[in-house]
Motif scaffolding. Structure first.
Motif, PDB file in Angstrom:
ATOM      1  N   ALA A 191      34.232  28.058  27.980  1.00 21.77           N
ATOM      2  CA  ALA A 191      34.110  29.484  28.295  1.00 21.77           C
ATOM      3  C   ALA A 191      35.488  30.111  28.515  1.00 21.77           C
ATOM      4  CB  ALA A 191      33.236  29.676  29.538  1.00 21.77           C
ATOM      5  N   ILE A 192      36.359  29.423  29.221  1.00 23.72           N
ATOM      6  CA  ILE A 192      37.706  29.948  29.449  1.00 23.72           C
ATOM      7  C   ILE A 192      38.472  30.043  28.135  1.00 23.72           C
ATOM      8  CG2 ILE A 192      39.931  29.421  30.513  1.00 23.72           C
ATOM      9  CD1 ILE A 192      38.333  28.289  32.900  1.00 23.72           C
ATOM     10  N   THR A 193      38.312  29.053  27.268  1.00 23.19           N
ATOM     11  CA  THR A 193      38.968  29.081  25.955  1.00 23.19           C
ATOM     12  C   THR A 193      38.508  30.283  25.143  1.00 23.19           C
ATOM     13  OG1 THR A 193      39.130  26.674  25.955  1.00 23.19           O
ATOM     14  CG2 THR A 193      39.333  27.764  23.835  1.00 23.19           C
ATOM     15  N   ARG A 222      33.777  20.345  28.108  1.00 22.42           N
ATOM     16  CA  ARG A 222      33.079  20.886  29.274  1.00 22.42           C
ATOM     17  C   ARG A 222      32.785  22.360  29.061  1.00 22.42           C
ATOM     18  NH1 ARG A 222      36.453  19.047  34.415  1.00 22.42           N
ATOM     19  NH2 ARG A 222      37.027  21.183  34.095  1.00 22.42           N
ATOM     20  N   THR A 223      31.689  22.825  29.592  1.00 26.14           N
ATOM     21  CA  THR A 223      31.271  24.218  29.425  1.00 26.14           C
ATOM     22  C   THR A 223      32.271  25.177  30.065  1.00 26.14           C
ATOM     23  OG1 THR A 223      28.965  23.500  29.460  1.00 26.14           O
ATOM     24  CG2 THR A 223      29.381  25.836  29.812  1.00 26.14           C
ATOM     25  N   SER A 224      32.821  24.816  31.209  1.00 28.43           N
ATOM     26  CA  SER A 224      33.754  25.708  31.892  1.00 28.43           C
ATOM     27  C   SER A 224      35.032  25.909  31.077  1.00 28.43           C
ATOM     28  CB  SER A 224      34.095  25.172  33.280  1.00 28.43           C
ATOM     29  OG  SER A 224      34.671  23.882  33.183  1.00 28.43           O
ATOM     30  N   THR A 225      35.587  24.846  30.532  1.00 30.23           N
ATOM     31  CA  THR A 225      36.804  24.999  29.730  1.00 30.23           C
ATOM     32  C   THR A 225      36.498  25.678  28.403  1.00 30.23           C
ATOM     33  OG1 THR A 225      36.578  22.758  28.848  1.00 30.23           O
ATOM     34  CG2 THR A 225      38.012  23.049  30.766  1.00 30.23           C
TER      35      THR A 225
END
Length: 63
Positions: free
Chosen positions: A19-21, A14-17
């Motif tokens: 980016a957080i990574t 997923r894009t959100s995870t």
């Protein structure tokens, strides 16, 4: 391949995870790089920095 598949599903799918990574990885890399650079600098300049030689120049107050 099972490890790569697990990492992909956990962090990069997923894009959100993703980016957080990337953000967390950047923070940890910055801390590691900064502390490593400081350690190398202090090792190369041991005995030349003020904190290493200040005891030679400070006067003790004996009252």
């Amino acid at each position: 391949m099972a490890l790569a598949r697990s990492v992909y599903h956990l962090l990069f799918r997923r894009t959100s995870t993703f980016a957080i990574t990337i953000m967390v990885g950047a923070v940890f890399f910055e801390r590691l790089f900064d502390q490593g650079g400081n350690a190398i600098f202090e090792q190369m300049n041991r005995g030349k920095l003020w904190k290493h030689i200040k005891h030679n120049y400070e006067e003790k107050d004996e009252e």
